[in-house]
Design an enzyme around this catalytic site. Structure first.
Site, mmCIF file in Angstrom:
data_model
loop_
_atom_site.group_PDB
_atom_site.id
_atom_site.type_symbol
_atom_site.label_atom_id
_atom_site.label_comp_id
_atom_site.label_asym_id
_atom_site.label_seq_id
_atom_site.Cartn_x
_atom_site.Cartn_y
_atom_site.Cartn_z
ATOM 1 N N HIS A 1 9.420 -1.740 11.505
ATOM 2 C CA HIS A 1 9.446 -0.744 12.589
ATOM 3 C C HIS A 1 9.615 -1.420 13.940
ATOM 4 O O HIS A 1 9.428 -2.611 14.067
ATOM 5 C CB HIS A 1 8.155 0.078 12.591
ATOM 6 C CG HIS A 1 8.063 0.995 11.411
ATOM 7 N ND1 HIS A 1 7.286 0.718 10.319
ATOM 8 C CD2 HIS A 1 8.685 2.168 11.148
ATOM 9 C CE1 HIS A 1 7.412 1.688 9.427
ATOM 10 N NE2 HIS A 1 8.260 2.577 9.901
ATOM 11 N N HIS B 1 10.983 10.481 16.399
ATOM 12 C CA HIS B 1 10.465 9.935 15.145
ATOM 13 C C HIS B 1 8.939 9.784 15.144
ATOM 14 O O HIS B 1 8.240 10.396 14.351
ATOM 15 C CB HIS B 1 11.142 8.592 14.800
ATOM 16 C CG HIS B 1 10.448 7.891 13.690
ATOM 17 N ND1 HIS B 1 9.581 6.841 13.894
ATOM 18 C CD2 HIS B 1 10.429 8.124 12.352
ATOM 19 C CE1 HIS B 1 9.076 6.450 12.725
ATOM 20 N NE2 HIS B 1 9.586 7.216 11.769
ATOM 21 N N PHE C 1 1.563 4.951 9.478
ATOM 22 C CA PHE C 1 2.641 4.363 8.690
ATOM 23 C C PHE C 1 2.223 4.081 7.243
ATOM 24 O O PHE C 1 2.976 4.283 6.317
ATOM 25 C CB PHE C 1 3.134 3.072 9.333
ATOM 26 C CG PHE C 1 4.017 3.301 10.522
ATOM 27 C CD1 PHE C 1 4.891 4.373 10.550
ATOM 28 C CD2 PHE C 1 3.986 2.436 11.604
ATOM 29 C CE1 PHE C 1 5.717 4.591 11.642
ATOM 30 C CE2 PHE C 1 4.805 2.646 12.700
ATOM 31 C CZ PHE C 1 5.671 3.720 12.720
HETATM 32 CU CU1 C2O Z 1 8.766 3.950 8.527
HETATM 33 CU CU2 C2O Z 1 9.013 7.304 9.845
HETATM 34 O O1 C2O Z 1 8.404 5.627 9.424
#
Ligand code: C2O
Length: 598
Positions: free
Chosen positions: A191, A320, A341
């Site tokens: 990420h 996101h 996460f």
């Molecule tokens: Cu890897 Cu939407 O997260």
């Protein structure tokens, strides 16, 4: 020694797992589970983050900019660093930490390093193209099939790679840093960098194919949650059904089909106003704020501690991250499942969310003439591993997933009204600049009624417990169109330290004079910093899991914005940082300055 995992093909899709090493590791998982549970119960006693902010005052002064000498405070590397492609060291999977710093354990019971690792193979070019459709448009028959397949996936033995929660743990492995990078003690995380889009594309690609295999349908395609369009801005109903449902969601946000809040401020806007905000926000994240690949895709993460970076692309930051938090249950310590996460992929809506994220990548790429995002080998050759639909472990390189035609899927086109949702200034630019100039002239660096520099902490950084406004010099003014195309003007908020905070969000505005009317709908909005309970760590077990925490930075593309604010000739601008949701108390910022990005 290889201990292959197998799927036997007799009726009923029975799964067989021949991984002997699993058993030995169970005690460790159990021990960690106890550890985690203790963590959860104490955390539950703490208060959930406040839903709305109440900023009454703000202070303003010039933040110390670009200190000379020593390490650079903007997170950029002080010397030329040539990285090698990233790769996880599969031979050691270890306990890791959730974003709120609690221990998690998501390793498989076997060692992936003991499995035969095969290169990725593209699907047969004559195989059907899977067409991903908006979740609110799929028919009942489709939903019934999809729901059944996910139900089966949840019943596959837990040790099997196709098991629903094992797949969710693939995400946990790569997001909490359960693997180190090859030849380095730095953690492998996907990420907040240029690995974000490619890794998730590969992850959902396999999830889709595994589901297709379970249903015996090689045309099955994941639905996408089209939150960028007005019709798709509600939680998709199909994910409330049977195996697609999930209890750990925010009941308040899902009630009565509330409109998604990209800004995640819980303003309680009426639907129409929220939709208008969201469309303008999409315009910003996809167009004016994302003119360069690095702005859209994220910073160039390279291998080793040296190559560390922490700069998500526009869409990764929001919607996101914000939608992850928006869906997750606010009464869980980390807004599990979607809000953290390590647990996010335990909710099937994750895959619809990421289908749309992936779709945004295809849209952005088209808007940019289908050119390669990056040509760096460190990116193209970086690799991940996934189990395919035939339970074979595959090595997938970033270069393998750049062309979705070759991956045999595509997105059904829908209208994208955000393309034309270019925001307007909330105050006429002439008037705003007059007011601002007056402030400059008097040498007063704060808005009326604001406090002095009391937010300045001992080390000279600024605490974001209140709104901060600062004047920032622009080294170059009146650049030509061509110069702007070559180099995007960047507003750099550097040295962001989120300390022990969980969810942190602050918005950035330029030349704002009336902060009561500020929202993503106003052109003054320059971008947002969103941290999903995230602690930036560079090291793992080597230092007993403590790790060195690094400061991050936020790069915002502002060329188009400054034109719209008629500020292109000005040699300085006013930058306002607005903490959202009472989240900035522990957050400090070292400074703000203008930079340029090729
Ligand atoms: Cu890897 Cu939407 O997260």
């Amino acid at each position: 020694m290889h201990r292959p995992l197998k799927q036997t093909d007799h009726p009923g899709y029975t799964y067989v797992c021949e991984c002997k090493q699993m058993v030995g590791k169970r005690w460790l998982s159990l021990l960690l589970l106890v550890f985690v549970l203790v963590g959860i119960s104490t955390d539950l006693l703490r208060e959930a983050p406040a839903a709305s902010s109440n900023i009454s005052k703000s202070s303003s002064a010039r933040i110390p900019v670009n200190p000379q000498g020593g390490e650079q405070r903007d997170g950029s590397k002080s010397r030329e660093y040539k990285g090698i492609p990233l790769k996880a060291n599969l031979s050691v999977c270890h306990a890791s930490f959730s974003d709120a710093d609690r221990p998690v354990y998501c390793c498989p019971a076997w060692k992936d390093a003991d499995q035969t690792l095969l290169d990725f193979e593209f699907p047969d070019p004559s195989s059907p193209v899977r067409i991903r459709r908006p979740a609110h448009l799929v028919d009942e028959e489709f939903v019934a099939k999809y729901e059944r397949a996910v139900g089966i996936m949840k019943q596959i033995p837990p040790d099997h790679p196709h098991n629903f929660w094992r797949q969710a743990n693939m995400h946990c492995l790569y997001c909490t840093g359960a693997y180190d990078q090859m030849n380095s003690s730095a953690l492998f995380k996907i990420h907040r960098s240029w690995l974000f889009f490619p890794w998730h594309r590969a992850f959902i690609y396999f999830h889709e194919r595994i589901l297709g295999k379970i249903m015996g349908d090689d045309t099955f395609a994941l639905p996408y949650w089209s939150w960028d369009t007005p019709e798709g801005m509600w939680f998709p109903d199909i994910y409330r059904k049977g195996a697609l449902n999930e209890t750990e969601r925010d009941a308040i946000h899902l009630r009565e089909a509330a409109v998604d809040d990209f800004d995640y401020v819980d303003h309680d806007l009426a639907s129409d106003a929220q939709i208008a905000d969201n469309l303008a926000f999409m315009y910003h994240q996809m167009i004016s704020g994302a003119k360069k690949p690095e702005l859209f895709m994220g910073c160039k993460l390279q291998s080793g501690v040296e190559g560390w970076c922490d700069g998500p692309g526009t869409i990764e930051a929001a919607p996101h991250n914000t939608l992850h938090s928006w869906v997750g249950n606010r009464y869980n310590p980390e807004r599990e499942n979607m809000g953290a996460f390590y647990s996010a992929a335990r909710d099937e809506v994750f895959f619809a969310h990421h289908s749309n994220i992936d779709r945004m990548w295809t849209v952005w790429k088209k808007l940019h003439g289908d050119k390669p995002e990056f040509v760096d080998q460190e990116w193209l050759e970086s690799e991940f591993t996934f189990y395919d639909e035939n339970v074979r472990l595959r090595r997938v390189k970033v270069r393998d997933v750049l062309n979705i035609d070759k991956l045999r899927y595509r997105y059904e086109d829908i209208d994208m009204p955000w393309l034309a949702a270019r925001p307007k200034p909330s105050v006429h630019p002439k008037i705003a600049r007059d007011i601002l100039r007056k402030r400059n002239g008097e040498g007063v660096l704060r808005m009326p009624g604001e406090t002095d520099g009391s937010q300045l902490s001992e080390d000279g950084s600024w605490t974001l417990d209140k709104t901060i406004t600062v004047r920032v010099d622009r080294p170059r003014i009146n650049r030509t169109r061509q110069e702007k195309e070559e180099e995007e003007e960047i507003l750099l908020v550097y040295g962001i330290d989120t300390k022990r905070s969980r969810f942190v969000k602050f918005d950035v505005f330029i030349n704002a004079v009336d902060k009561t009317v500020l929202s993503p709908k106003s052109r003054e909005f320059a971008g947002t910093f969103v941290n999903l309970h995230h602690v930036s760590r560079t090291k793992s077990h080597e230092d007993g899991g403590v790790g060195s925490k690094m400061k991050s930075h936020l790069k915002l593309g502002v060329s188009e914005l400054l034109e719209d604010l008629e500020a292109d000739e000005d040699d300085s601008i006013w930058v306002t940082l607005v903490p959202r949701g009472g989240t900035g108390v522990n957050t400090t910022v070292d400074g703000v300055r203008i930079d340029y990005m090729k």
